[in-house]
Design a protein around this motif. Structure first.
Motif, short mmCIF file in Angstrom:
data_model
loop_
_atom_site.label_atom_id
_atom_site.label_comp_id
_atom_site.label_asym_id
_atom_site.label_seq_id
_atom_site.Cartn_x
_atom_site.Cartn_y
_atom_site.Cartn_z
N ALA A 167 0.84 -1.20 0.00
CA ALA A 167 0.00 0.00 0.00
C ALA A 167 0.87 1.25 0.00
N VAL A 168 0.33 2.32 -0.57
CA VAL A 168 1.00 3.62 -0.59
C VAL A 168 0.01 4.65 -0.06
N LEU A 169 0.23 5.10 1.16
CA LEU A 169 -0.68 6.06 1.77
C LEU A 169 -0.17 7.48 1.56
N GLU A 170 -1.03 8.33 1.00
CA GLU A 170 -0.68 9.73 0.77
C GLU A 170 -1.32 10.59 1.85
N GLY A 171 -1.12 10.22 3.08
CA GLY A 171 -1.70 10.92 4.20
C GLY A 171 -1.99 9.96 5.33
N SER A 172 -2.72 10.42 6.31
CA SER A 172 -3.00 9.62 7.50
C SER A 172 -4.45 9.14 7.49
N LEU A 173 -4.63 7.82 7.62
CA LEU A 173 -5.98 7.28 7.72
C LEU A 173 -6.72 7.84 8.92
N ALA A 174 -6.00 8.13 9.98
CA ALA A 174 -6.63 8.61 11.21
C ALA A 174 -7.36 9.93 11.01
N GLU A 175 -6.98 10.69 10.00
CA GLU A 175 -7.59 12.00 9.76
C GLU A 175 -8.79 11.93 8.82
N SER A 179 -16.15 5.59 8.95
CA SER A 179 -16.97 4.69 9.76
C SER A 179 -16.50 3.27 9.50
N TYR A 180 -16.50 2.47 10.55
CA TYR A 180 -16.14 1.06 10.41
C TYR A 180 -17.33 0.21 10.83
N VAL A 181 -17.81 -0.63 9.92
CA VAL A 181 -18.95 -1.51 10.18
C VAL A 181 -18.42 -2.89 10.54
N LYS A 182 -18.62 -3.28 11.80
CA LYS A 182 -18.16 -4.60 12.26
C LYS A 182 -19.31 -5.58 12.23
N CYS A 183 -19.16 -6.64 11.45
CA CYS A 183 -20.18 -7.68 11.34
C CYS A 183 -19.88 -8.76 12.38
N GLU A 196 -7.17 0.97 16.95
CA GLU A 196 -6.35 2.17 17.14
C GLU A 196 -6.93 3.37 16.39
N LEU A 197 -7.39 3.15 15.16
CA LEU A 197 -7.99 4.24 14.39
C LEU A 197 -9.29 4.71 15.02
N LEU A 198 -10.07 3.79 15.56
CA LEU A 198 -11.34 4.15 16.18
C LEU A 198 -11.16 4.97 17.46
N ALA A 199 -9.97 4.95 18.02
CA ALA A 199 -9.70 5.75 19.21
C ALA A 199 -9.57 7.23 18.89
N GLY A 200 -9.41 7.56 17.60
CA GLY A 200 -9.31 8.95 17.21
C GLY A 200 -10.67 9.61 17.08
N SER A 202 -12.00 11.07 14.41
CA SER A 202 -12.61 11.08 13.08
C SER A 202 -13.31 9.78 12.71
N TRP A 203 -13.13 8.73 13.51
CA TRP A 203 -13.65 7.41 13.17
C TRP A 203 -14.81 7.02 14.09
N ARG A 204 -15.80 6.32 13.51
CA ARG A 204 -16.93 5.80 14.28
C ARG A 204 -17.09 4.31 14.03
N LEU A 205 -17.56 3.60 15.04
CA LEU A 205 -17.81 2.16 14.94
C LEU A 205 -19.30 1.90 14.90
N VAL A 206 -19.71 1.03 13.97
CA VAL A 206 -21.09 0.56 13.87
C VAL A 206 -21.05 -0.97 13.89
N ARG A 207 -21.94 -1.57 14.65
CA ARG A 207 -22.00 -3.04 14.70
C ARG A 207 -23.26 -3.53 14.00
N MET A 208 -23.11 -4.60 13.22
CA MET A 208 -24.25 -5.27 12.60
C MET A 208 -24.29 -6.72 13.03
N ASP A 209 -25.48 -7.18 13.39
CA ASP A 209 -25.64 -8.55 13.87
C ASP A 209 -25.86 -9.48 12.68
#
Length: 235
Positions: A167-175, A179-183, A196-200, A202-209
């Protein structure tokens, strides 16, 4: 109005998003599903990971999309995360659906991940392609036999270069606004890099059952999550 750009994971083409796209459009949004090079109807095209990143960016620029919500499932979180950093102010939000996230200089088949050796071995044993899994590997993921059949009917071998190219990141994912959808049927907790990213801020966690393929098992519910995460005022 947002422009949703939905990218399927390994082995799959744009049609896996059909039910979700229909729900998003019914809600008054624009939605575009993209098949990555080397897969499905584009299986003849050469494809490494950076070709997948370019395909996402090029589609957004070709259609001149603004207010883009980039959605990546599973493998495609790796190119989608990179593309999100490259489209500048076109991006409204990026949503990772039970997805991997990229790490600069690291491949999808990262030796730090437990599954990497098996993926690399499978690619070597299959002339540079990662074959789709057998039907029994979809058990316990909230899918009916008909849904598993639909999923596998459209599956094609995945180009190995996209799994081993870094991968080549042109910046910080943390910024990124993300949203992260956890199944939950695929594990109750995100991987440590996602935690770690969700601790910042800019990120939100959503859970799906449901399981790892919610575009098949719960397309309406997944569309509702996407709409809720990008609703005005959510930030």
């Amino acid at each position: 109005m947002n422009n949703f750009v939905l990218v399927p994971g390994a082995w799959l083409g744009a049609e896996v998003w059909d039910d979700v796209v229909a729900e998003l459009r019914a809600a008054g949004q624009e939605a575009h599903a993209l098949t990555l090079p080397g897969l499905a109807e584009r299986s003849a095209e050469p494809a490494g990971q950076q070709a997948h990143v370019r395909a996402v960016v090029d589609e957004i620029e070709r259609l001149d999309l603004r207010n883009v919500v980039l959605v990546g499932h599973s493998y495609s979180g790796t190119p989608v995360g990179q593309a999100a950093l490259r489209i500048g102010d076109r991006l409204a939000r990026v949503v990772f659906v039970d997805a991997n996230v990229p790490a600069d200089g690291e491949p999808f088949a990262n030796p730090a991940r437990g599954f990497a050796a098996a993926v690399v071995d499978a690619v070597v044993d299959n002339d540079g392609w990662w074959p789709p899994p057998p039907a029994e590997e979809f058990a316990g993921q909230g899918l009916t036999e008909e849904e598993i059949g639909r999923l596998l009917a459209g599956a094609t071998p995945h180009p190995g270069a996209s799994l081993t190219e870094p991968a080549v990141l042109e910046g910080s994912l943390a910024e990124l606004p993300a949203s992260y959808v956890k199944c939950l049927l695929d594990g109750e907790q995100p991987t440590p890099d996602v935690v770690e990213l969700l601790a910042g801020e800019s990120w939100r966690l959503v859970r799906m059952d449901t399981g790892h393929w919610p575009m098949f098992s719960q397309p309406r519910e997944l569309a509702r999550v996407l709409l809720d995460e990008t609703a005005p005022g959510r930030g």
